[in-house]
Design an enzyme around this catalytic site. Sequence first.
Site, PDB file in Angstrom:
ATOM      1  N   GLU A 200     -12.682  -0.686 -21.583  1.00  0.00           N
ATOM      2  CA  GLU A 200     -13.754  -0.621 -20.580  1.00  0.00           C
ATOM      3  C   GLU A 200     -15.123  -0.457 -21.234  1.00  0.00           C
ATOM      4  OE1 GLU A 200     -12.531   2.342 -17.678  1.00  0.00           O
ATOM      5  OE2 GLU A 200     -11.459   0.796 -16.582  1.00  0.00           O
ATOM      6  N   GLU A 389      -4.902  -2.875 -16.385  1.00  0.00           N
ATOM      7  CA  GLU A 389      -4.839  -1.610 -15.641  1.00  0.00           C
ATOM      8  C   GLU A 389      -4.994  -1.934 -14.175  1.00  0.00           C
ATOM      9  OE1 GLU A 389      -7.460   1.648 -16.624  1.00  0.00           O
ATOM     10  OE2 GLU A 389      -7.254   1.252 -18.761  1.00  0.00           O
TER      11      GLU A 389
HETATM   12  C1  BG6 Z   1      -9.854   3.558 -16.389  1.00  0.00           C
HETATM   13  C2  BG6 Z   1      -9.470   4.072 -17.736  1.00  0.00           C
HETATM   14  O1  BG6 Z   1     -11.193   3.892 -16.196  1.00  0.00           O
HETATM   15  O2  BG6 Z   1      -9.260   4.075 -15.255  1.00  0.00           O
HETATM   16  C3  BG6 Z   1      -8.254   4.978 -17.762  1.00  0.00           C
HETATM   17  O3  BG6 Z   1      -9.329   3.057 -18.689  1.00  0.00           O
HETATM   18  C4  BG6 Z   1      -8.232   5.820 -16.506  1.00  0.00           C
HETATM   19  O4  BG6 Z   1      -8.300   5.725 -18.948  1.00  0.00           O
HETATM   20  C5  BG6 Z   1      -8.114   4.893 -15.310  1.00  0.00           C
HETATM   21  O5  BG6 Z   1      -7.254   6.795 -16.483  1.00  0.00           O
HETATM   22  C6  BG6 Z   1      -7.984   5.595 -13.976  1.00  0.00           C
HETATM   23  O6  BG6 Z   1      -8.993   6.535 -13.816  1.00  0.00           O
HETATM   24  P1  BG6 Z   1      -8.670   8.036 -13.446  1.00  0.00           P
HETATM   25  O7  BG6 Z   1      -9.980   8.710 -13.435  1.00  0.00           O
HETATM   26  O8  BG6 Z   1      -8.017   7.988 -12.109  1.00  0.00           O
HETATM   27  O9  BG6 Z   1      -7.761   8.530 -14.489  1.00  0.00           O
END
Ligand code: BG6
Length: 490
Positions: A200, A389
Site C-alpha cells: 500500500e 487483500e
Molecule cells: C491494509 C493493510 O491497509 O488493510 C493491512 O495492508 C491491514 O495490513 C488491512 O490489516 C485491514 O486494515 P485493518 O485496519 O482492518 O487491519
Amino acid sequence: MSFDKNFFWGGAIAANQAEGGYKEGGKGEILHDFLTAGSVEKRRKVTYINKDGSTGELDYSFGFEELPEGAKIGEVEGYYYPNQEGIDFYHRYKEDIALLAEMGFKMFRMSISWARIFPNGIEEAPNQEGLDFYRGIFEELKKYNIEPLVTLHHFDTPLFIEEKLGGFSNRKAIDLFEKYTKTVLDEYEGLVKYWLTFNEINIPIAITALYKELGTKYNKKILQTLHNEFIASARAVKYAHKNHPEYMMGCMIAGMASYPLTPDPNDILLNRYNWEKMTFYCGDVMVKGKYGTYAKRIWDELKAKPDIEKQDFEDLSEGCVDMYTFSYYQTSVATTHENKDRVSGNFSAGIRNEYLEYSDWGWSYDPKGLRYYLEVIYDRYEKPIMVVENGLGAYDKLEDNTIYDDYRIDYMRGHIEEMKIAIDHGVNLIGYTSWGCIDLVSAGTGEMSKRYGFIYVDKDDEGNGTLKRYKKKSFEWYKKVIESNGQDLD
Ligand code: BG6
C-alpha cells in the site's frame, strides 16, 4: 469458466500483525512493537521514553507527530502492545499452513520482516536465524504446493532506520533496503517466484486527499518518502529482472476507488484529481516508470516537490513492475459541497454514500466498486493483476467451537462475483488472496476483535486467550469455492 485453471486462490497476512516472536531469533525492533491497542474511536499511540526517564505517548496517526527531542520509542509499563505477540505465527506456522492447505490454498501472501534479516538495517551480514525462519515457511508451503507471494516491506522498517534516519524520507534508506532485498531475492531462489515491493505504497499521498485538515506541513516529507520508495522498489525490480528472470515483481497499491457525489462538474473534477493523487500517482511511476503528466499539478497543489536525482529517471524506467496488485475493501465519495453525513473508515474516511452499507468500523460494502477498479486499472496498464487483500473485518462469536460467519461469506461472495464479471470483460486477473485468512491483529486499530479470517484465533483485545485455532463456517465455504475454481459460491 471465468477463472483460469491456474488462478491463484488464497489468503494474506503480514509479518508485523501475525508473527509475534518480537524478541526472538535475533530480530531487531520495529515501530509496531511499541504501538498500543486502539479501537474505532481511539487511535493507536506509540510510547516513548525521554532522556530523563519520563515517558509519554504520541498520536501515531500515520507517523506524522514528532518525538520530543532526545526521546526514544520503547516499551512503557502499564501498556499492552498487541503486535509483540501477534497470533504467534512465529511458532505456529506449520499448524497454520496445514489449515490453509486443507482449504486448498494455491497461494499464500505473507511478508518478510526486514528487521529479522537485518535487525537494525545497517549490519554487514544478514541474521542467519531470520533467513532460516523464512526458509522454513517456504519449504512448508512447498510441501503443499502453495505458491508464496512475498511482500518485501509491509509497513515495518527497522526502528533504527526510522529513528536515526527518518525512515524513507532519507535517501540513505534506499541503499539499506537494496542490501536487504538483494539478500532475500538471492536467498530464496527456487522457493519464491512472486514478489511485491512496498505494501500500500500510496497511503501517505492518499492521506493528503482524505485529510485536508493536516495542512501542508508534511507534504514535502510525504512526497520525498514516496519518491525514495519508488527508487528502492525500482532497484529491487531491476535486480530481480537481471539476476532472476523467472521472478514476477509487483507493486501493491491500496485500491481506493472514489465516486463523485453529484454531477456538479466541480465534483467530477475533484473525483478525477483524487484518482490521480490517491491511485495513479504511485501506480504510474511503478508500472510505467515515470511520473504522470498531472504530477506537476499535484506538486503545485501540495506546495511541495520531491528532490529527484538524475540517476533516478533511469532507475524508474528500468524498474517497471511485471504485475499490478492491490488491496480492496471499500470506496469513497468526493464532493466540493458541504456535507456532514460522514463515516469513519481509517483510510477512506469521508462522506457517506447513501447507496452503500457500512461495517461496524465504518467501511463500505461495495463489490461493484471492485469491478470498477479492476476494469479501470487493467485498461490503463494491461498487466496481470491480482487482488491481494479483500475481506470483512467483523466481530465474531465463538459458538459450538465454530463461528457462524454468514456475513463474511456474503461479503466475499459479492466480491468474487464481481471479479468474475471483470474477467469476462477482459481483465487478466490472475489471483485473489483475501486479507487475514487467519485472524490477526488489526493494523488500523490494534484490535483482535476486528476479524477477517476463515480461521478463528482465541485471543482478545487485551491479549488474553489460548491462541487456539478454530475453523469458521467460511472455512468450508472457501474450500468449496477453491475446489470449484470460483463456480460454486453458495
Ligand atoms: C491494509 C493493510 O491497509 O488493510 C493491512 O495492508 C491491514 O495490513 C488491512 O490489516 C485491514 O486494515 P485493518 O485496519 O482492518 O487491519
